[in-house]
Design a protein around this motif. Sequence first.
Motif, PDB file in Angstrom:
ATOM      1  N   SER A 183       0.853  -1.190   0.000  1.00  0.00           N
ATOM      2  CA  SER A 183       0.000   0.000   0.000  1.00  0.00           C
ATOM      3  C   SER A 183       0.883   1.232   0.000  1.00  0.00           C
ATOM      4  O   SER A 183       2.100   1.141   0.144  1.00  0.00           O
ATOM      5  N   SER A 184       0.265   2.388  -0.153  1.00  0.00           N
ATOM      6  CA  SER A 184       1.024   3.637  -0.215  1.00  0.00           C
ATOM      7  C   SER A 184       1.353   4.196   1.165  1.00  0.00           C
ATOM      8  O   SER A 184       2.068   5.190   1.280  1.00  0.00           O
ATOM      9  N   ILE A 185       0.839   3.575   2.228  1.00  0.00           N
ATOM     10  CA  ILE A 185       1.088   4.078   3.590  1.00  0.00           C
ATOM     11  C   ILE A 185       2.544   3.833   3.950  1.00  0.00           C
ATOM     12  O   ILE A 185       3.023   2.697   3.894  1.00  0.00           O
ATOM     13  N   PRO A 186       3.298   4.866   4.301  1.00  0.00           N
ATOM     14  CA  PRO A 186       4.734   4.697   4.548  1.00  0.00           C
ATOM     15  C   PRO A 186       5.031   3.873   5.786  1.00  0.00           C
ATOM     16  O   PRO A 186       4.306   3.909   6.779  1.00  0.00           O
ATOM     17  N   ASP A 187       6.115   3.102   5.706  1.00  0.00           N
ATOM     18  CA  ASP A 187       6.589   2.297   6.818  1.00  0.00           C
ATOM     19  C   ASP A 187       7.738   3.043   7.500  1.00  0.00           C
ATOM     20  O   ASP A 187       8.232   4.056   7.008  1.00  0.00           O
ATOM     21  N   VAL A 188       8.166   2.516   8.643  1.00  0.00           N
ATOM     22  CA  VAL A 188       9.292   3.121   9.360  1.00  0.00           C
ATOM     23  C   VAL A 188      10.556   2.960   8.524  1.00  0.00           C
ATOM     24  O   VAL A 188      10.798   1.908   7.934  1.00  0.00           O
ATOM     25  N   SER A 189      11.357   3.995   8.459  1.00  0.00           N
ATOM     26  CA  SER A 189      12.569   3.948   7.648  1.00  0.00           C
ATOM     27  C   SER A 189      13.703   4.669   8.353  1.00  0.00           C
ATOM     28  O   SER A 189      13.489   5.659   9.056  1.00  0.00           O
ATOM     29  N   PHE A 190      14.894   4.147   8.168  1.00  0.00           N
ATOM     30  CA  PHE A 190      16.099   4.782   8.699  1.00  0.00           C
ATOM     31  C   PHE A 190      17.154   4.793   7.597  1.00  0.00           C
ATOM     32  O   PHE A 190      17.353   3.804   6.896  1.00  0.00           O
ATOM     33  N   GLY A 191      17.817   5.919   7.445  1.00  0.00           N
ATOM     34  CA  GLY A 191      18.990   5.966   6.590  1.00  0.00           C
ATOM     35  C   GLY A 191      18.740   6.109   5.109  1.00  0.00           C
ATOM     36  O   GLY A 191      19.643   5.879   4.306  1.00  0.00           O
ATOM     37  N   ARG A 192      17.542   6.512   4.697  1.00  0.00           N
ATOM     38  CA  ARG A 192      17.279   6.677   3.273  1.00  0.00           C
ATOM     39  C   ARG A 192      17.045   8.146   2.910  1.00  0.00           C
ATOM     40  O   ARG A 192      16.426   8.442   1.897  1.00  0.00           O
ATOM     41  N   GLU A 193      17.539   9.054   3.734  1.00  0.00           N
ATOM     42  CA  GLU A 193      17.276  10.474   3.507  1.00  0.00           C
ATOM     43  C   GLU A 193      17.847  10.952   2.167  1.00  0.00           C
ATOM     44  O   GLU A 193      17.177  11.673   1.420  1.00  0.00           O
ATOM     45  N   CYS A 194      19.073  10.557   1.858  1.00  0.00           N
ATOM     46  CA  CYS A 194      19.699  11.007   0.605  1.00  0.00           C
ATOM     47  C   CYS A 194      18.942  10.481  -0.608  1.00  0.00           C
ATOM     48  O   CYS A 194      18.674  11.229  -1.563  1.00  0.00           O
ATOM     49  N   GLU A 195      18.608   9.191  -0.569  1.00  0.00           N
ATOM     50  CA  GLU A 195      17.868   8.599  -1.682  1.00  0.00           C
ATOM     51  C   GLU A 195      16.492   9.251  -1.822  1.00  0.00           C
ATOM     52  O   GLU A 195      16.018   9.502  -2.933  1.00  0.00           O
ATOM     53  N   GLU A 427      21.205  -0.842  12.676  1.00  0.00           N
ATOM     54  CA  GLU A 427      21.006  -1.005  14.124  1.00  0.00           C
ATOM     55  C   GLU A 427      19.767  -0.231  14.584  1.00  0.00           C
ATOM     56  O   GLU A 427      18.964  -0.741  15.376  1.00  0.00           O
ATOM     57  N   GLU A 428      19.618   1.007  14.092  1.00  0.00           N
ATOM     58  CA  GLU A 428      18.457   1.811  14.482  1.00  0.00           C
ATOM     59  C   GLU A 428      17.156   1.116  14.082  1.00  0.00           C
ATOM     60  O   GLU A 428      16.189   1.075  14.855  1.00  0.00           O
ATOM     61  N   LEU A 429      17.138   0.558  12.883  1.00  0.00           N
ATOM     62  CA  LEU A 429      15.949  -0.137  12.397  1.00  0.00           C
ATOM     63  C   LEU A 429      15.673  -1.390  13.233  1.00  0.00           C
ATOM     64  O   LEU A 429      14.539  -1.656  13.636  1.00  0.00           O
ATOM     65  N   PHE A 430      16.721  -2.150  13.487  1.00  0.00           N
ATOM     66  CA  PHE A 430      16.588  -3.383  14.264  1.00  0.00           C
ATOM     67  C   PHE A 430      16.063  -3.100  15.674  1.00  0.00           C
ATOM     68  O   PHE A 430      15.089  -3.714  16.132  1.00  0.00           O
ATOM     69  N   PHE A 431      16.687  -2.160  16.368  1.00  0.00           N
ATOM     70  CA  PHE A 431      16.303  -1.883  17.755  1.00  0.00           C
ATOM     71  C   PHE A 431      14.913  -1.240  17.832  1.00  0.00           C
ATOM     72  O   PHE A 431      14.206  -1.416  18.820  1.00  0.00           O
ATOM     73  N   HIS A 432      14.522  -0.521  16.779  1.00  0.00           N
ATOM     74  CA  HIS A 432      13.168   0.037  16.763  1.00  0.00           C
ATOM     75  C   HIS A 432      12.136  -1.093  16.747  1.00  0.00           C
ATOM     76  O   HIS A 432      11.185  -1.088  17.539  1.00  0.00           O
ATOM     77  N   PHE A 433      12.319  -2.070  15.856  1.00  0.00           N
ATOM     78  CA  PHE A 433      11.352  -3.161  15.768  1.00  0.00           C
ATOM     79  C   PHE A 433      11.481  -4.134  16.940  1.00  0.00           C
ATOM     80  O   PHE A 433      10.526  -4.852  17.258  1.00  0.00           O
ATOM     81  N   ALA A 434      12.647  -4.144  17.575  1.00  0.00           N
ATOM     82  CA  ALA A 434      12.813  -4.984  18.759  1.00  0.00           C
ATOM     83  C   ALA A 434      12.213  -4.329  19.997  1.00  0.00           C
ATOM     84  O   ALA A 434      12.119  -4.957  21.058  1.00  0.00           O
TER      85      ALA A 434
END
Length: 759
Positions: A183-195, A427-434
Amino acid sequence: MAEALVGVLVERLVSITLDKVGQELNLVIGVDKEIENLTLSLRKIEALLEDAEQRQVQDGSVRVWLSNLKEVSDAIEEVLDEWRYEILKQQFSEKQRGEEGSDHQNAPVHVSKKQQVCFPIPSPCCSTSGVNRVVRHHGIARKIIDLSERVASIAAEGKTFQLQDFQSRPEGPEQRIKIQETSSIPDVSFGRECEKESLVSKLLNDDVDEQNRIPHIPNESSEEQDSVEESLLSINPTVPSVIPIDDGDEQNIIPHIPNESSEEQDSVEVSLIFSINPTVPSIILIVGMGGIGKTTLSQLVYDDRRVKAHFDRRIWVCVPFPFEEIQILAAIAQDLGIPYHPKENALETYSRFIFDSITKEKTKFLIVLDGVWKPKEEKWNQVIKPLRVGAKGSKILVTTRIEKTAYMMRAGNNIIHLKMLSEQNCEELFFHFAGMDRRETKEPKMLEVGKEIVRKCRGLPLAAKTLGSLMHSKQTLKEWEDVKNSSIWKLKEFEQSVFQPLLLSYYDLAPTIRKCFLYCAIFPKDYLIDKFELIYLWMAQGYLCAKEETEEYMVGEEYFDDLIMRSLFEDFERDDKRNITGCKMHDSVREFLQYLSKSEFLVMDVRRSKFKPPNEKVRHMFLTFDSVTCTSVYFPITNLRTVIMDGEWVFGLKDLFKLKSLRALDLSKYWGVIPYDIGGLIHLRYLKLSHNPSKELPETLCDLYYLQTLILDSCHLLEKLPHGMEKLVNLKHLDVRGCVSLDISAVEKLAVMRTLWKT
């Protein structure tokens, strides 16, 4: 993998019945009937293998059945090799006796091409060699009969699984793998600011890249264009119009198509309509392997406030697999408010509605096509036709794993290749979902263990999310350490979440490429795979079936490029001309291959663990060691087909040369003398002896009639090649780089040589 192997065996068995070489065996025991039965059984099995290959993922009994089939297929292949080897051996023996006789008479004897292919069988009473030959052929024939019985038994067992013939199955094999809706609803993201910023910038840029346009008619003013359109519509009475029937039933709102329509007229008129403004919207592609975050990045930009303000209409389409133009057009039309779903003429009706809607509102649109797989060009053209009337600045954003899609869609330079996340972002993504970022107290040791788990993910966002979610319910340090110490591919959660996207990529490969890809399970973590040697190893296993004049190596290059285009390889090494010469595999891809191959491949580092001899199921082994930690290696008599020894060593090779099924042997950095026993490895196709200090090689090396690749690079002391090099009738690739003392004049005797690497 079994599917491609069985196909090759069937071709070889069929050729035997037509080959004069087979006459010797048939005369001995009349085995031609058994070959016919064996071929018939394999054909029956072959028709079911596509279904079995996919069923094995969840059905252990099917997996065992396929393993048994693979085992007997290998045995058949070896028997056929032995058969032809005996013929070649007989050929060279006869030729040698003829040369000796001619030398005695001081007259040359010329052996014709026909004689080189097949020699007649003398009566057993004529000579001892004739008797021995008949005995050997009788033994080979007996093996064929036994194998025919085993295959018949396997074919009968296959019926109990109710496997389907993929040719008669209504849906393709891809239908058996569930595609996850997005779906178009955004998910949690880390580290894709430049892209994200790069992609947003492309979307907001209304200057259309000329590389993304198709040839178009000269610009016209909007008024002129409207008048042209109206005139076209006025001469097109067959364009469906919507006539509502006022009875409150939404289903009765149907398209009205005048009676005077005809298919020929429709095609002409639709072509006229869609040619009035053939400017293709700018197409932007996000390319990357499964699980790397293509969908997440698309969701982020789709929901960005700047993007929302810039476009009149935004449409999100989760693309079906396989690519179906009608379903995609239906999704777009539904978003635009189509009041009906036609049961007939769906392609025409949806296309016309989209065309009218966009034209009427002069819409600047953004359409996201998420998860595109190898669309056929004609189907893609049907999707793009009604979108060509979009306002300037309209965009289509495509996510795909296959870079070739960009060429077909003419995306030009509008491609974003997604890379792995940095370790910090992972790590930020992993610990967020953990849930660690929400815990009031954070156990320091648990954080350290978590960081070690994150390293298993190697920057793959889907892996970090999956493992993080797994750890959310684990509250104790011991539970975290158990996950850290386990193999990723043995975790059920990882199998279900991370391997599903990779299974899609795997089953989308042709069966012949699948087995080449699966063979890459032999390489250890972080190993730099040499492109040329990988292709030579594929050749050695018989995975590259060249047709007509196509060289095996060229087929291997095509397979290698295909795997690159699907983002299954990474970290490329390049030469001065920017050609790819080497690559690595992401850990998740490697673990996935281990998951599929189970016990067939053994990768062992005895610098860190004790050497364990391979079991009878192992076919391919990669051994990393050094002379300090490993002083001996024991090889039980197994059916190993590949042995790669990575490390400097001097201990003996006696057990190694008991492995009579070997097709590929890498003895790089072996500091001892190559023994005469090497000539007994009659199935060997690939031999690497790099850095060996010997001055000469054993003459028995020339008994390896099937040898295709011989790598002798950096053998600095090597002075000469064996005398009988002309017996290596299949040697195509020879590497003698760094052999500064070597006389290579014997290479002139090699009739089929294709590549000579030298300095």
